[in-house]
Design a protein around this motif. Structure first.
Motif, PDB file in Angstrom:
ATOM      1  N   PRO A  66      67.074 -10.718   9.620  1.00  0.00           N
ATOM      2  CA  PRO A  66      67.220 -10.280   8.222  1.00  0.00           C
ATOM      3  C   PRO A  66      68.405  -9.351   8.004  1.00  0.00           C
ATOM      4  O   PRO A  66      68.948  -9.280   6.911  1.00  0.00           O
ATOM      5  CB  PRO A  66      65.901  -9.546   7.939  1.00  0.00           C
ATOM      6  N   LEU A  67      68.814  -8.620   9.059  1.00  0.00           N
ATOM      7  CA  LEU A  67      69.918  -7.673   8.949  1.00  0.00           C
ATOM      8  C   LEU A  67      70.874  -7.895  10.115  1.00  0.00           C
ATOM      9  O   LEU A  67      70.463  -7.847  11.276  1.00  0.00           O
ATOM     10  CB  LEU A  67      69.389  -6.237   8.968  1.00  0.00           C
ATOM     11  N   ILE A  68      72.143  -8.169   9.813  1.00  0.00           N
ATOM     12  CA  ILE A  68      73.139  -8.348  10.866  1.00  0.00           C
ATOM     13  C   ILE A  68      74.255  -7.326  10.677  1.00  0.00           C
ATOM     14  O   ILE A  68      74.554  -6.913   9.547  1.00  0.00           O
ATOM     15  CB  ILE A  68      73.726  -9.775  10.890  1.00  0.00           C
ATOM     16  N   GLY A  69      74.852  -6.894  11.774  1.00  0.00           N
ATOM     17  CA  GLY A  69      75.896  -5.887  11.657  1.00  0.00           C
ATOM     18  C   GLY A  69      76.840  -5.887  12.841  1.00  0.00           C
ATOM     19  O   GLY A  69      76.548  -6.434  13.903  1.00  0.00           O
ATOM     20  N   SER A  70      77.969  -5.261  12.633  1.00  0.00           N
ATOM     21  CA  SER A  70      78.975  -5.149  13.679  1.00  0.00           C
ATOM     22  C   SER A  70      79.811  -3.908  13.401  1.00  0.00           C
ATOM     23  O   SER A  70      79.427  -3.055  12.600  1.00  0.00           O
ATOM     24  CB  SER A  70      79.839  -6.420  13.715  1.00  0.00           C
ATOM     25  N   LYS A  71      80.968  -3.825  14.059  1.00  0.00           N
ATOM     26  CA  LYS A  71      81.841  -2.676  13.862  1.00  0.00           C
ATOM     27  C   LYS A  71      83.288  -3.140  13.792  1.00  0.00           C
ATOM     28  O   LYS A  71      83.653  -4.198  14.293  1.00  0.00           O
ATOM     29  CB  LYS A  71      81.665  -1.669  14.993  1.00  0.00           C
ATOM     30  N   PHE A  72      84.107  -2.320  13.135  1.00  0.00           N
ATOM     31  CA  PHE A  72      85.532  -2.586  12.960  1.00  0.00           C
ATOM     32  C   PHE A  72      86.251  -1.321  13.396  1.00  0.00           C
ATOM     33  O   PHE A  72      86.051  -0.250  12.815  1.00  0.00           O
ATOM     34  CB  PHE A  72      85.821  -2.901  11.489  1.00  0.00           C
ATOM     35  N   ILE A  73      87.066  -1.424  14.439  1.00  0.00           N
ATOM     36  CA  ILE A  73      87.688  -0.236  15.028  1.00  0.00           C
ATOM     37  C   ILE A  73      89.206  -0.316  14.892  1.00  0.00           C
ATOM     38  O   ILE A  73      89.815  -1.321  15.265  1.00  0.00           O
ATOM     39  CB  ILE A  73      87.336  -0.101  16.525  1.00  0.00           C
ATOM     40  N   LEU A  74      89.799   0.753  14.363  1.00  0.00           N
ATOM     41  CA  LEU A  74      91.249   0.892  14.385  1.00  0.00           C
ATOM     42  C   LEU A  74      91.613   1.689  15.634  1.00  0.00           C
ATOM     43  O   LEU A  74      91.179   2.829  15.797  1.00  0.00           O
ATOM     44  CB  LEU A  74      91.758   1.615  13.135  1.00  0.00           C
ATOM     45  N   HIS A  75      92.395   1.081  16.501  1.00  0.00           N
ATOM     46  CA  HIS A  75      92.792   1.748  17.734  1.00  0.00           C
ATOM     47  C   HIS A  75      94.092   2.517  17.511  1.00  0.00           C
ATOM     48  O   HIS A  75      94.998   2.028  16.832  1.00  0.00           O
ATOM     49  CB  HIS A  75      92.968   0.731  18.855  1.00  0.00           C
ATOM     50  N   PRO A  76      94.205   3.713  18.076  1.00  0.00           N
ATOM     51  CA  PRO A  76      95.421   4.505  17.866  1.00  0.00           C
ATOM     52  C   PRO A  76      96.674   3.836  18.410  1.00  0.00           C
ATOM     53  O   PRO A  76      97.780   4.158  17.996  1.00  0.00           O
ATOM     54  CB  PRO A  76      95.125   5.824  18.593  1.00  0.00           C
ATOM     55  N   GLN A  77      96.514   2.878  19.324  1.00  0.00           N
ATOM     56  CA  GLN A  77      97.685   2.192  19.877  1.00  0.00           C
ATOM     57  C   GLN A  77      98.177   1.070  18.957  1.00  0.00           C
ATOM     58  O   GLN A  77      99.257   0.535  19.172  1.00  0.00           O
ATOM     59  CB  GLN A  77      97.355   1.590  21.256  1.00  0.00           C
TER      60      GLN A  77
END
Length: 312
Positions: free
Chosen positions: A68-79
């Protein structure tokens, strides 16, 4: 109806710990990392977000699992700093996704700890469990498990980090500015989107039940949260000893002021043009930061005000 969420953050802000913990809840499928630009050596933890046709929901749908609930992450890397064109595309993609029910959570952490963790320890996570590394385990466990084992076999002291005297002030300042740019970038992307949430590393577990409720996690699933946090898939690493870091107290002051600028940015009061601070990559050319210079001056002025000796 499937609901979805996405953490957006810098590195070392607890996103992997959160995603793997939430993924332990029966009605939640949380895994992987949405990548803006697919790295050369991608792993199966990555969901590719096409810069030419960005669609967060399409990427999350790849997780499937029928939860019913799906999720993830979005990361900005300093490089890997982003360009102004990236901001425009991401703003449009975020607006479309939010209109279709995606909840964004901006995850933050104080900059001093991020910098020290990244520069002294590197970007690795410690797997807590040894009995969930099969094909049914999360993508993170399948990738982190062997990497974690290899790293600790080569260097059993890895968790303690390398010696602080291997750092220099320019390296630390460069990292700090890029982290600040990333957070202001997120704030710009998410500005004006109703329902955007904020979660801080410092209150990671204290505020997590409330965050889960706001994401729509059912009461039955919340009952499993204490067990997931009490025996997390990814354990939190021990605090680092930063005593040997050069100019550590001066740098701590700069980080505190950068934290202040980030908070002000969330209120629309910080120099958001720093988002385009031009840690921009241009092939075969060396580029000095342009708009970042005013922020550098802000930081140095604040350091001079608080501690003239350290500023010199």
């Amino acid at each position: 109806m499937t609901r979805s969420f996405l953490f957006m953050s810098n590195v070392r802000c607890g996103s992997t710990h959160l995603i793997t913990s939430l993924g332990e809840l029966p009605g939640v499928h949380a895994d992987c990392e949405v990548k803006w630009q697919m790295p050369q050596l991608a792993t199966d933890t990555h969901l590719h977000l096409d810069p030419d046709r960005p669609d967060f929901l399409e990427s999350l749908a790849a997780l499937g699992a029928g939860a019913p609930l799906i999720g993830s992450k979005f990361i900005l890397h300093p490089q890997n700093p982003l360009q102004q064109d990236d901001l425009v595309l991401l703003q449009k993609a975020a607006r479309r996704a939010q209109e279709n029910g995606l909840t964004f959570i901006h995850l933050t952490r104080n900059y001093f700890d991020i910098c020290m963790s990244t520069l002294l320890r590197g970007n690795w996570n410690a797997l807590n469990r040894k009995n969930k590394t099969g094909s049914d385990a999360s993508a993170f466990v399948r990738v982190i498990g062997p990497h974690n084992k290899t790293m600790l076999e080569k260097n059993p002291e890895a968790e303690k980090g390398k010696a602080g005297d291997t750092l220099n002030f320019d390296t630390m300042l460069t990292m700090l500015l890029r982290l600040l740019v990333n957070d202001l970038f997120y704030q710009q992307v998410l500005s004006g989107l109703p329902g955007t949430l904020h979660h801080s590393y410092e209150r990671l577990e204290t505020d997590l039940p409330d965050l889960c409720r706001r994401l729509g996690v059912s009461g039955a699933d919340l009952a499993h949260l204490d067990a997931a946090l009490g025996d997390p898939v990814i354990r939190k690493l021990a605090p680092l000893d930063t005593g040997a870091v050069p100019d550590v107290e001066a740098f701590r002051v700069l980080c505190a002021y950068a934290d202040y600028l980030r908070v002000q940015g969330g209120r629309g009061r910080a120099p958001l043009e720093v988002v385009f601070s031009s840690w921009h990559r241009k092939p075969r050319s060396k580029v000095r930061p342009k708009v970042a210079d005013p922020v550098f001056r802000h930081l140095i002025k604040e350091l001079a005000r608080r501690s003239p000796d350290q500023a010199r």
